[in-house]
Motif scaffolding. Structure first.
Motif, mmCIF file in Angstrom:
data_model
loop_
_atom_site.group_PDB
_atom_site.id
_atom_site.type_symbol
_atom_site.label_atom_id
_atom_site.label_comp_id
_atom_site.label_asym_id
_atom_site.label_seq_id
_atom_site.Cartn_x
_atom_site.Cartn_y
_atom_site.Cartn_z
ATOM 1 N N LEU A 137 -5.685 29.943 6.643
ATOM 2 C CA LEU A 137 -6.843 30.682 8.088
ATOM 3 C C LEU A 137 -5.482 29.025 8.826
ATOM 4 C CD1 LEU A 137 -8.732 31.798 9.595
ATOM 5 C CD2 LEU A 137 -10.428 29.474 8.746
ATOM 6 N N LYS A 138 -5.338 29.684 9.815
ATOM 7 C CA LYS A 138 -3.800 29.138 10.563
ATOM 8 C C LYS A 138 -4.732 28.133 11.798
ATOM 9 C CE LYS A 138 -0.591 29.047 8.019
ATOM 10 N NZ LYS A 138 -0.262 27.907 6.874
ATOM 11 N N THR A 139 -5.655 29.328 12.220
ATOM 12 C CA THR A 139 -6.250 29.144 14.103
ATOM 13 C C THR A 139 -7.680 29.561 13.272
ATOM 14 O OG1 THR A 139 -6.192 28.404 15.848
ATOM 15 C CG2 THR A 139 -5.233 30.740 14.757
ATOM 16 N N ARG B 241 -8.597 22.305 8.584
ATOM 17 C CA ARG B 241 -7.087 22.898 8.589
ATOM 18 C C ARG B 241 -6.375 23.965 9.425
ATOM 19 N NH1 ARG B 241 -4.857 24.228 2.430
ATOM 20 N NH2 ARG B 241 -5.960 23.250 0.778
ATOM 21 N N ALA B 242 -6.998 24.309 10.516
ATOM 22 C CA ALA B 242 -7.089 24.923 11.126
ATOM 23 C C ALA B 242 -7.391 25.025 12.643
ATOM 24 C CB ALA B 242 -7.945 26.548 11.140
ATOM 25 N N SER B 243 -6.290 24.712 13.601
ATOM 26 C CA SER B 243 -6.441 24.589 15.185
ATOM 27 C C SER B 243 -7.314 25.634 15.667
ATOM 28 C CB SER B 243 -5.138 24.891 15.488
ATOM 29 O OG SER B 243 -4.991 26.514 15.674
ATOM 30 N N VAL B 244 -8.111 25.376 16.371
ATOM 31 C CA VAL B 244 -9.925 25.331 17.439
ATOM 32 C C VAL B 244 -8.847 25.448 18.545
ATOM 33 C CG1 VAL B 244 -11.965 25.048 17.252
ATOM 34 C CG2 VAL B 244 -10.690 24.524 15.269
ATOM 35 N N GLN C 238 -21.314 18.419 19.182
ATOM 36 C CA GLN C 238 -21.032 18.062 18.010
ATOM 37 C C GLN C 238 -20.168 18.490 17.136
ATOM 38 O OE1 GLN C 238 -25.168 19.058 16.436
ATOM 39 N NE2 GLN C 238 -24.602 21.228 15.630
ATOM 40 N N TRP C 239 -19.941 19.996 17.253
ATOM 41 C CA TRP C 239 -18.780 20.406 16.563
ATOM 42 C C TRP C 239 -17.238 20.002 17.589
ATOM 43 C CZ3 TRP C 239 -17.093 21.936 12.493
ATOM 44 C CH2 TRP C 239 -16.249 23.468 11.820
ATOM 45 N N TRP C 240 -17.369 19.554 18.146
ATOM 46 C CA TRP C 240 -16.005 19.187 18.731
ATOM 47 C C TRP C 240 -15.426 17.566 18.662
ATOM 48 C CZ3 TRP C 240 -11.879 21.233 22.032
ATOM 49 C CH2 TRP C 240 -11.267 20.304 22.593
ATOM 50 N N ASP C 241 -16.599 16.778 18.733
ATOM 51 C CA ASP C 241 -16.656 15.751 18.721
ATOM 52 C C ASP C 241 -16.282 15.422 17.415
ATOM 53 O OD1 ASP C 241 -17.140 14.801 21.062
ATOM 54 O OD2 ASP C 241 -19.352 14.742 20.456
ATOM 55 N N ALA C 242 -16.713 16.420 16.273
ATOM 56 C CA ALA C 242 -16.990 16.177 15.023
ATOM 57 C C ALA C 242 -15.079 16.454 14.572
ATOM 58 C CB ALA C 242 -17.639 17.024 14.357
ATOM 59 N N LEU C 243 -14.353 18.060 14.922
ATOM 60 C CA LEU C 243 -12.939 17.791 15.353
ATOM 61 C C LEU C 243 -11.954 16.865 15.859
ATOM 62 C CD1 LEU C 243 -12.833 21.780 16.235
ATOM 63 C CD2 LEU C 243 -13.545 20.660 13.976
ATOM 64 N N ALA C 244 -12.821 16.341 16.067
ATOM 65 C CA ALA C 244 -11.575 14.797 17.095
ATOM 66 C C ALA C 244 -11.769 13.967 16.392
ATOM 67 C CB ALA C 244 -12.653 14.980 18.904
ATOM 68 N N ARG C 245 -12.930 13.881 15.613
ATOM 69 C CA ARG C 245 -12.515 12.867 14.857
ATOM 70 C C ARG C 245 -11.880 12.605 13.737
ATOM 71 N NH1 ARG C 245 -18.410 12.669 15.832
ATOM 72 N NH2 ARG C 245 -18.637 14.050 13.692
ATOM 73 N N HIS C 246 -11.346 14.145 12.904
ATOM 74 C CA HIS C 246 -10.357 14.495 11.804
ATOM 75 C C HIS C 246 -9.088 15.226 12.477
ATOM 76 C CE1 HIS C 246 -13.683 13.318 9.253
ATOM 77 N NE2 HIS C 246 -14.547 14.064 9.763
ATOM 78 N N GLY C 247 -8.680 14.369 13.846
ATOM 79 C CA GLY C 247 -7.575 14.981 14.356
ATOM 80 C C GLY C 247 -7.130 16.540 14.659
ATOM 81 N N VAL C 248 -8.678 17.692 14.350
ATOM 82 C CA VAL C 248 -7.884 18.532 14.733
ATOM 83 C C VAL C 248 -7.319 19.412 15.609
ATOM 84 C CG1 VAL C 248 -8.740 21.305 14.756
ATOM 85 C CG2 VAL C 248 -9.385 19.365 13.019
ATOM 86 N N GLN C 249 -6.006 19.714 16.003
ATOM 87 C CA GLN C 249 -5.489 20.174 17.092
ATOM 88 C C GLN C 249 -6.445 21.218 17.438
ATOM 89 O OE1 GLN C 249 -2.399 19.392 17.898
ATOM 90 N NE2 GLN C 249 -2.282 21.462 20.111
#
Length: 653
Positions: A219-221, A297-300, A318-329
């Motif tokens: 799952l790439k994105t 692992r996917a970009s969002v 809350q989803w955006w903030d969590a993804l940011a904390r883990h460096g998701v593109q």
């Protein structure tokens, strides 16, 4: 370059020619050519009319309906025929949904259709029409218990997520697929390169979030449009009930006749696991994808309407903030609409941007989309601005204090601490809501406590999610709280309370990709539905005061005892213009947005112990500039008009 082939020719020339052709093939491949000659986008070179149309039933490894056989979910596929003949494998755009037979997808509620042999004819939306000629496969998956799939609908739980994850696994050679729902021969996705992008709106987007949170390889994105990030927050916020029903109601609305007959045990689990008291249970833990952000692992590419009162904006925040904390593109679009697909409010730009996004993350084109500005935000109907990052650079939390004003019942909002002993009281009135409170901001009203700045001398931008901490003393054993932020001043905005939630659908059509008689690729055109207003509510939060001492379990209140609770405001991005005022309103039941408590309490706020922490771009200096020399109270009472939430919100996300 021209290659001249002489015939007959000696063997050494054959070897040279073979090497040259291999080199040219390598240079033509995405990502392999030099920067000067690399292709920048996929083009419509394949036949949509002659595309392969098929259904594969994928084994999920679950037996949700308890019939002793593993559930198989239907994956309907449209893919170009030419790449397989050329020995090339292709990527997949996938939309997993419960809606393909019950409710339809898109603005025109399109459903899947099939020919006499059961092969797919119409795919809802434009993904197949536009992307199949460009070398993508489009796969539409019926979630377990819906349309042509086995199993049971469990509303965001393991079965829902596994319905789509199993197909990603099958596309990568890790799961079993068959040519029939029962029996049939085994079939592999030998035409797929494994690169999968998931897209969808609402429940479909939610499944994309859930699958990404499993960390599944391949799952790439994902492109979640108005998606849920935690199912608890769809039905409750901090203990306050948002709807008068639970997930069992959603399951009943979308399940197939077979699932309705065979899935009573699953329905009972949904009822038992989701009590209407707002308590957190194991059912909600299973359906909380935010906790899995570290596995993504996917970009969002996240898309949401800032006035979405169905899947409310806390979900994207809350989803955006969590993804940011883990460096998701990641990338984000925020519109002024309600629960609306960007195809229906920014169509040409959406198709172009989505094309670039999929080309980059699924085909490997170096088109720069990963380096483009992170955020697109709608500032006025059809007027968009971009930001290099989101929340906006320089945004910081700033504390504002409410206080009593010079007019009884009309409060002020500013940076100075509130003098000791000040209080404000209101009585819960379930017949009133945010539009009523904001319209009465400049006069005493028993159902709300309102506080405003003076007219701003400079624009003030709020970017992200804030909080409001209150210390309140109830008069009864139960109480709900609402906190809203309001831009007080005239404006023209999208009519998010209208039938189209900010759009109107016209009678003309436009086509987006190739088509056939059964699937034209043409859709009705849309336009902005606008309305002139005197105020705009732009951020909201709700909570049950009985959950103040234990966020996961509510308790009866002791009348006369003060309780301190921090209400989480939903994420937004809004600019309060110069000349307008910023208002904070604290009240009880927000009509049509939360359900009322068992009693009708009066709550007394301890104002020195009540504060708002707001995400201001530019921080405290920006607030100081915007409020310099501005009076904070004493505005004449005058009628103001805004948009009220729809009286009957859809219970289908």
């Amino acid at each position: 370059m021209t290659i001249r082939i002489a015939t007959p020719h000696p063997p050494w020339k054959t070897l040279v020619l073979t090497a040259v052709l291999a080199l040219l093939a390598l240079l033509a491949a995405p990502g392999a050519a030099s920067a000067a000659h690399a292709p920048k986008e996929s083009t419509p070179v394949y036949s949509y009319a002659h595309a392969i149309r098929e259904t594969v039933w994928v084994d999920t490894g679950l037996d949700g309906d308890g019939n002793g056989h593993p559930d198989r979910v239907a994956a309907d596929i449209i893919r170009p025929s030419e790449p397989a003949k050329q020995g090339r494998k292709i990527p997949v755009i996938m939309d997993a949904s419960p809606y393909y037979s019950c409710c339809g997808r898109g603005n025109e509620s399109q459903k899947k259709t099939y020919d006499a042999q059961g092969r797919p004819v119409q795919f809802p939306l434009f993904y197949d029409n536009y992307f199949v000629p460009r070398g993508y496969a489009t796969v539409l998956v019926d979630l377990a218990g819906t349309n042509r799939s086995d199993g049971c609908v469990d509303v965001g739980g393991r079965s829902d997520v596994q319905s789509a994850k199993a197909v990603v696994d099958w596309l990568n050679g890790r799961a079993r697929g068959y040519t029939a729902r029962s029996g049939g021969r085994a079939v592999t996705a030998d035409w797929s390169n494994g690169n999968t992008g998931m897209i969808g709106k609402s429940w479909d987007a939610t499944i994309a979030n859930g699958v990404a949170a499993t960390g599944v390889s391949g799952l790439k994105t994902i492109v979640p449009i108005s998606g849920i990030s935690s199912w608890y927050d769809y039905y409750f916020q901090q203990g306050a009930p948002l709807y008068d029903s639970g997930p069992d109601g959603l399951a009943s609305a979308v399940e197939s006749p077979a699932a309705h007959k065979n899935c009573t045990a699953v329905q009972q689990k949904l009822v038992k696991g989701a009590p209407r008291n707002g308590d957190w249970t194991d059912l909600w833990t299973e359906r909380d994808y935010v906790q899995g952000a570290d596995k993504v692992r996917a970009s969002v590419f996240l898309v949401h309407g800032m006035q979405d009162l169905n899947v409310r904006t806390k979900h994207f925040g809350q989803w955006w903030d969590a993804l940011a904390r883990h460096g998701v593109q990641r990338k984000i679009w925020l519109s002024q609409t309600g629960h609306v697909d960007p195809f229906d409010y920014r169509r040409a730009d959406w198709v172009r941007t989505l094309h670039q996004w999929f080309d980059h993350y699924l085909m490997g084109y170096a088109n720069g989309i990963d380096r483009a500005p992170m955020a697109d935000i709608e500032r006025a109907p059809d007027a968009w601005a971009t930001d290099a990052r989101w929340p906006a650079a320089g945004t910081a939390a700033v504390t504002l204090h409410p206080r009593n004003g010079t007019t009884a019942g009309v409060g002020a909002l500013g940076t100075r601490p509130t003098p000791a002993g000040q209080t404000a009281a209101f009585t819960d009135d379930p017949k009133l809501g945010e539009a009523d409170w904001a319209g009465a901001i400049d006069r005493a009203a028993p159902a709300k406590a309102g506080f405003t700045t003076g007219p701003l001398t400079a624009p003030l931008r709020l970017s992200g999610a804030g909080t409001v901490t209150v210390t309140a003393t109830p008069s009864t054993t139960s109480a709900h709280l609402s906190a809203v932020l309001v831009d007080l001043g005239p404006d023209t905005i999208r009519n998010y309370g209208g039938d189209g939630e900010g759009i109107v659908t016209g009678t003309t059509t436009s086509c987006w990709g190739a088509g056939t008689t059964g699937d034209t690729g043409c859709f009705k055109d849309t336009a902005a539905d606008t309305r002139k207003v005197g105020f705009t509510v732009f951020s909201r939060g709700w909570a049950d005061l009985g959950h103040a001492t234990d966020p996961h379990h509510g308790h009866p209140l002791t009348p006369g005892k003060p309780y301190t609770l921090t209400v989480q405001l939903a994420a937004s991005d809004h600019i309060v213009p110069a000349g307008h005022r910023l208002a904070l309103i604290v009240a009880g039941t927000d009509k049509d947005l939360i359900d009322p408590p068992a009693s009708r309490p009066t709550l007394t706020l301890d104002l020195p112990r009540t504060t708002a922490r707001l995400p201001l771009t530019g921080g405290a200096p920006a607030l100081a500039r915007a409020t310099a020399g501005s009076p904070t109270a004493g505005h004449p009472a005058r009628p103001a008009d805004g948009i009220a939430p729809p009286a009957s919100l859809s219970r289908l996300p």
